[in-house]
Design a protein around this motif. Structure first.
Motif, PDB file in Angstrom:
ATOM      1  N   GLY A   3       0.818  -1.228   0.000  1.00  0.00           N
ATOM      2  CA  GLY A   3       0.000   0.000   0.000  1.00  0.00           C
ATOM      3  C   GLY A   3       0.842   1.264   0.000  1.00  0.00           C
ATOM      4  N   PHE A  20      -4.608   4.950   4.757  1.00  0.00           N
ATOM      5  CA  PHE A  20      -4.957   4.626   6.139  1.00  0.00           C
ATOM      6  C   PHE A  20      -4.126   3.439   6.577  1.00  0.00           C
ATOM      7  CE2 PHE A  20      -8.688   7.255   6.748  1.00  0.00           C
ATOM      8  CZ  PHE A  20      -9.098   7.512   5.445  1.00  0.00           C
ATOM      9  N   VAL A  34      -5.747  -4.368  14.225  1.00  0.00           N
ATOM     10  CA  VAL A  34      -5.036  -5.048  13.138  1.00  0.00           C
ATOM     11  C   VAL A  34      -3.528  -4.973  13.336  1.00  0.00           C
ATOM     12  CG1 VAL A  34      -6.895  -4.573  11.486  1.00  0.00           C
ATOM     13  CG2 VAL A  34      -4.976  -2.967  11.694  1.00  0.00           C
ATOM     14  N   ALA A  36       0.416  -6.189  11.167  1.00  0.00           N
ATOM     15  CA  ALA A  36       0.977  -6.190   9.819  1.00  0.00           C
ATOM     16  C   ALA A  36       2.014  -7.299   9.699  1.00  0.00           C
ATOM     17  CB  ALA A  36       1.622  -4.844   9.519  1.00  0.00           C
ATOM     18  N   HIS A  38       4.976  -6.727   8.321  1.00  0.00           N
ATOM     19  CA  HIS A  38       6.305  -6.126   8.109  1.00  0.00           C
ATOM     20  C   HIS A  38       6.893  -5.574   9.404  1.00  0.00           C
ATOM     21  CE1 HIS A  38       3.586  -2.615   7.544  1.00  0.00           C
ATOM     22  NE2 HIS A  38       4.533  -1.986   8.208  1.00  0.00           N
ATOM     23  N   ILE A  44      14.381 -11.277   3.397  1.00  0.00           N
ATOM     24  CA  ILE A  44      15.317 -11.666   2.332  1.00  0.00           C
ATOM     25  C   ILE A  44      14.914 -10.982   1.031  1.00  0.00           C
ATOM     26  CG2 ILE A  44      16.112 -13.587   0.875  1.00  0.00           C
ATOM     27  CD1 ILE A  44      15.824 -15.430   3.268  1.00  0.00           C
ATOM     28  N   GLU A 159      -5.136   5.596  11.226  1.00  0.00           N
ATOM     29  CA  GLU A 159      -6.442   5.250  11.794  1.00  0.00           C
ATOM     30  C   GLU A 159      -6.841   3.880  11.247  1.00  0.00           C
ATOM     31  OE1 GLU A 159      -8.083   9.793  11.274  1.00  0.00           O
ATOM     32  OE2 GLU A 159      -9.554   8.212  11.723  1.00  0.00           O
ATOM     33  N   ALA A 190      -5.218  -2.753   0.478  1.00  0.00           N
ATOM     34  CA  ALA A 190      -3.912  -3.413   0.540  1.00  0.00           C
ATOM     35  C   ALA A 190      -3.606  -3.642   2.008  1.00  0.00           C
ATOM     36  CB  ALA A 190      -2.847  -2.539  -0.117  1.00  0.00           C
ATOM     37  N   ALA A 191      -4.496  -4.339   2.657  1.00  0.00           N
ATOM     38  CA  ALA A 191      -4.455  -4.485   4.122  1.00  0.00           C
ATOM     39  C   ALA A 191      -3.858  -5.819   4.562  1.00  0.00           C
ATOM     40  CB  ALA A 191      -5.866  -4.300   4.686  1.00  0.00           C
ATOM     41  N   ARG A 211       2.698 -17.566  11.508  1.00  0.00           N
ATOM     42  CA  ARG A 211       4.096 -17.992  11.421  1.00  0.00           C
ATOM     43  C   ARG A 211       4.828 -17.519  12.676  1.00  0.00           C
ATOM     44  NH1 ARG A 211       2.565 -21.084   8.438  1.00  0.00           N
ATOM     45  NH2 ARG A 211       2.762 -21.236   6.178  1.00  0.00           N
ATOM     46  N   ILE A 314       1.163 -14.817   7.193  1.00  0.00           N
ATOM     47  CA  ILE A 314       1.389 -14.815   5.746  1.00  0.00           C
ATOM     48  C   ILE A 314       0.052 -15.003   5.048  1.00  0.00           C
ATOM     49  CG2 ILE A 314       2.372 -16.187   3.874  1.00  0.00           C
ATOM     50  CD1 ILE A 314       4.891 -16.421   5.414  1.00  0.00           C
ATOM     51  N   GLN A 340       6.318 -13.640   0.273  1.00  0.00           N
ATOM     52  CA  GLN A 340       7.498 -13.210  -0.485  1.00  0.00           C
ATOM     53  C   GLN A 340       7.351 -11.859  -1.148  1.00  0.00           C
ATOM     54  OE1 GLN A 340       8.323 -15.696  -3.886  1.00  0.00           O
ATOM     55  NE2 GLN A 340       6.436 -16.838  -3.588  1.00  0.00           N
ATOM     56  N   ALA A 342       7.715  -8.746   0.331  1.00  0.00           N
ATOM     57  CA  ALA A 342       8.452  -7.607   0.892  1.00  0.00           C
ATOM     58  C   ALA A 342       9.465  -7.064  -0.117  1.00  0.00           C
ATOM     59  CB  ALA A 342       9.162  -8.037   2.179  1.00  0.00           C
TER      60      ALA A 342
HETATM   61  C1  LIG Z   1       7.616 -14.464   9.075  1.00  0.00           C
HETATM   62  C2  LIG Z   1       7.604 -13.824   7.724  1.00  0.00           C
HETATM   63  C3  LIG Z   1       8.769 -13.811   6.973  1.00  0.00           C
HETATM   64  C4  LIG Z   1       8.770 -13.226   5.706  1.00  0.00           C
HETATM   65  N1  LIG Z   1       9.926 -13.213   4.995  1.00  0.00           N
HETATM   66  C5  LIG Z   1       9.955 -12.592   3.792  1.00  0.00           C
HETATM   67  C6  LIG Z   1      11.185 -12.484   3.081  1.00  0.00           C
HETATM   68  O1  LIG Z   1      12.234 -12.939   3.546  1.00  0.00           O
HETATM   69  N2  LIG Z   1      11.180 -11.828   1.882  1.00  0.00           N
HETATM   70  C7  LIG Z   1      10.029 -11.291   1.364  1.00  0.00           C
HETATM   71  O2  LIG Z   1      10.087 -10.719   0.270  1.00  0.00           O
HETATM   72  N3  LIG Z   1       8.834 -11.375   2.023  1.00  0.00           N
HETATM   73  C8  LIG Z   1       8.785 -12.010   3.210  1.00  0.00           C
HETATM   74  N4  LIG Z   1       7.617 -12.051   3.927  1.00  0.00           N
HETATM   75  C9  LIG Z   1       6.390 -11.568   3.319  1.00  0.00           C
HETATM   76  C10 LIG Z   1       6.180 -10.066   3.452  1.00  0.00           C
HETATM   77  O3  LIG Z   1       6.481  -9.593   4.729  1.00  0.00           O
HETATM   78  C11 LIG Z   1       4.727  -9.792   3.087  1.00  0.00           C
HETATM   79  O4  LIG Z   1       4.453 -10.374   1.816  1.00  0.00           O
HETATM   80  C12 LIG Z   1       4.418  -8.285   3.043  1.00  0.00           C
HETATM   81  O5  LIG Z   1       4.602  -7.698   4.302  1.00  0.00           O
HETATM   82  C13 LIG Z   1       2.972  -8.101   2.591  1.00  0.00           C
HETATM   83  O6  LIG Z   1       2.769  -6.733   2.398  1.00  0.00           O
HETATM   84  P1  LIG Z   1       1.301  -6.129   2.473  1.00  0.00           P
HETATM   85  O7  LIG Z   1       1.428  -4.696   2.130  1.00  0.00           O
HETATM   86  O8  LIG Z   1       0.359  -6.983   1.709  1.00  0.00           O
HETATM   87  O9  LIG Z   1       0.862  -6.317   3.993  1.00  0.00           O
HETATM   88  P2  LIG Z   1       1.430  -5.628   5.310  1.00  0.00           P
HETATM   89  O10 LIG Z   1       2.857  -5.318   5.179  1.00  0.00           O
HETATM   90  O11 LIG Z   1       0.955  -6.480   6.437  1.00  0.00           O
HETATM   91  O12 LIG Z   1       0.630  -4.220   5.359  1.00  0.00           O
HETATM   92  C14 LIG Z   1      -0.762  -4.183   5.522  1.00  0.00           C
HETATM   93  C15 LIG Z   1      -1.059  -2.894   6.265  1.00  0.00           C
HETATM   94  O13 LIG Z   1      -2.481  -2.732   6.312  1.00  0.00           O
HETATM   95  C16 LIG Z   1      -2.805  -2.176   7.572  1.00  0.00           C
HETATM   96  N5  LIG Z   1      -4.207  -2.504   7.847  1.00  0.00           N
HETATM   97  C17 LIG Z   1      -4.807  -3.730   7.832  1.00  0.00           C
HETATM   98  N6  LIG Z   1      -6.118  -3.617   8.117  1.00  0.00           N
HETATM   99  C18 LIG Z   1      -6.326  -2.283   8.323  1.00  0.00           C
HETATM  100  C19 LIG Z   1      -7.469  -1.508   8.694  1.00  0.00           C
HETATM  101  N7  LIG Z   1      -8.659  -2.073   8.878  1.00  0.00           N
HETATM  102  N8  LIG Z   1      -7.327  -0.162   8.833  1.00  0.00           N
HETATM  103  C20 LIG Z   1      -6.113   0.439   8.629  1.00  0.00           C
HETATM  104  N9  LIG Z   1      -4.982  -0.242   8.284  1.00  0.00           N
HETATM  105  C21 LIG Z   1      -5.105  -1.571   8.157  1.00  0.00           C
HETATM  106  C22 LIG Z   1      -1.857  -2.856   8.551  1.00  0.00           C
HETATM  107  O14 LIG Z   1      -1.687  -2.108   9.707  1.00  0.00           O
HETATM  108  C23 LIG Z   1      -0.565  -2.911   7.713  1.00  0.00           C
HETATM  109  O15 LIG Z   1       0.233  -1.773   7.969  1.00  0.00           O
HETATM  110  C24 LIG Z   1       7.578 -12.642   5.184  1.00  0.00           C
HETATM  111  C25 LIG Z   1       6.403 -12.637   5.954  1.00  0.00           C
HETATM  112  C26 LIG Z   1       6.415 -13.224   7.213  1.00  0.00           C
HETATM  113  C27 LIG Z   1       5.162 -13.214   7.999  1.00  0.00           C
END
Ligand SMILES: Cc1cc2nc3c(=O)[nH]c(=O)nc-3n(C[C@H](O)[C@H](O)[C@H](O)COP(=O)(O)OP(=O)(O)OC[C@H]3O[C@@H](n4cnc5c(N)ncnc54)[C@H](O)[C@@H]3O)c2cc1C
Length: 369
Positions: A3, A20, A34, A36, A38, A44, A159, A190-191, A211, A314, A340, A342
């Motif tokens: 996001g 948000f 909620v 996250a 990250h 990696i 928020e 993108a939550a 995890r 995950i 994967q 990040a």
């Molecule tokens: C243990 C672990 C190890 C990992 N290792 C790797 C790695 O080595 N390499 C790699 O590339 N990836 C890795 N990943 C995966 C990577 O971290 C995720 O794919 C990435 O964080 C997903 O991004 P995202 O934006 O979808 O979700 P997130 O980063 O979770 O962001 C979602 C955001 O939405 C917000 N949100 C959710 N609901 C609401 C709401 N109702 N109102 C307001 N805000 C809200 C949350 O607060 C959060 O900030 C790993 C994940 C885990 C769990």
């Protein structure tokens, strides 16, 4: 991660955008909202991948890291290198090599003795990537993206969104648990692992898994020589599928080596399940036993060091790619990092922003109805 990148690209495209997000809680146990995926100091990054699409998304992102760091003034990338390994004839290592050849990714066969401090065992097949690979700090990457997005005019509100409602023909209203409401043209969800409630009834096929990762205190010496590691079919260890990050500096001022695995199933269905997982509920004794045995076998020098555990979730999709798609004419989604995203979040965010510019949906969402 996704996001914040999408918001940067939307703002750069001249879109009036508001983001948000919930802030990272100081104490997980005291937070009833909620979380996250990250909230960590290391992820990696690599472009060596058995899957062409993921390799491409990673390469597009890695190619922009240095510029992103320069523009934002935030350092988040440590080019520590990366290694995949397995037993001789490992199918995983072979698939990674095939994709690398196809995409002309620069890598090399390595020998177990090339990596001091790591006991790969004598009979191991190793493919190493010295360039465009290593570790990123996910918290710092998000911070960098938000700085750039705000510089382009985006507004960030910490928020928690409690309700999203589409009004026929007139836009979308967003309400937050803080009691504020906003009327917007369109919305991108993108939550991450907490996306379902926001998806207003769209029954997406998502598998959110709990995890636990195992952190081991480690000193600088190990850090300097060690790349990030991934195995998918390792032999002779307590785990066959796992990943290891070289020691990374954590907010407590210490360096920790980290190991994680997807070998244990911890399905989390409701928001309450996910929240209690971050509180430390759920039995992970088997996971921790296997993680500890594996890392102590691979890096014997860390035996008896202080350890910690971290919880995370995950979000897997039915396609194995993030869903980048429209749910209806005003609601788009970028959900499902599949463990994967990040390293590739900048590119996934860019593709999500392109949806609003009318680009074809590259990774359609799969629903259950
Ligand atoms: C243990 C672990 C190890 C990992 N290792 C790797 C790695 O080595 N390499 C790699 O590339 N990836 C890795 N990943 C995966 C990577 O971290 C995720 O794919 C990435 O964080 C997903 O991004 P995202 O934006 O979808 O979700 P997130 O980063 O979770 O962001 C979602 C955001 O939405 C917000 N949100 C959710 N609901 C609401 C709401 N109702 N109102 C307001 N805000 C809200 C949350 O607060 C959060 O900030 C790993 C994940 C885990 C769990």
């Amino acid at each position: 991660m996704i996001g914040s990148a999408a918001m940067k690209y939307l703002a750069r495209a001249g879109v009036d955008v508001m983001g948000f997000s919930s802030r990272e809680p100081a104490s997980f146990a005291d937070h009833n909202g909620v979380f996250a995926s990250h909230y960590d100091a290391g992820r990696i990054t690599r472009t060596l991948d058995p899957n062409r699409e993921w390799a491409r998304m990673a390469q597009a992102s890695v190619d922009r890291y240095v510029e992103l760091e320069r523009e934002s003034g935030i350092d988040f990338y440590d080019p520590a290198g990366f290694v995949v390994f397995g037993p001789p004839g490992s199918k995983y290592v072979d698939r990674v090599r095939d994709t690398a050849n196809e995409l002309a990714t620069v890598s090399r066969s390595a020998r177990p003795g090339d990596f001091s401090g790591i006991d790969f065992g004598s009979n191991t097949d190793i493919e190493a990537q010295d360039k465009d690979a290593g570790v990123i700090n996910p918290r710092e990457l998000v911070r960098a993206q938000l700085i750039l997005a705000e510089r382009e005019g985006a507004k960030v509100r910490y928020e928690e969104v409690s309700r999203i409602e589409q009004h026929a023909g007139s836009g979308v209203s967003i309400e937050t648990i803080e009691g504020n409401s906003f009327d917007v043209q369109r919305v991108l969800i993108a939550a991450g692992g907490f996306s379902e409630p926001a998806l207003t009834g769209a029954r997406l096929r998502l598998d959110v898994q709990g995890r636990v990762v195992f952190l081991v205190e480690a000193d600088e010496d190990i850090a300097s020589a060690m790349p990030a590691l991934i195995a998918d079919d390792a032999a002779g260890l307590a785990l066959s599928e796992f990943y290891v990050l070289p020691p990374v500096l954590y907010p407590d001022g210490k360096r920790y080596l980290k190991i994680g695995t997807a070998e244990y199933d911890h399905p989390l269905r409701s928001p309450a399940d996910k929240i209690s997982w971050f509180w430390g509920e759920g039995d992970v004794r088997e996971d921790i036993r296997a993680l500890q045995q594996t890392i102590e076998a691979l890096v014997p020098s860390i035996r008896n060091s202080a350890t910690q555990q971290l919880r995370c979730v995950i979000t897997y999709t039915a396609t194995g790619y993030p869903y980048l798609d429209w749910l209806n004419d005003r609601t788009a989604l970028a959900v499902g990092g599949c463990g994967q995203a990040a390293k590739s979040s900048d590119e996934i965010g860019r593709l999500a922003a392109r949806l609003f510019a009318g680009d074809e949906r590259r990774y359609p969402a799969i629903t259950t109805n």
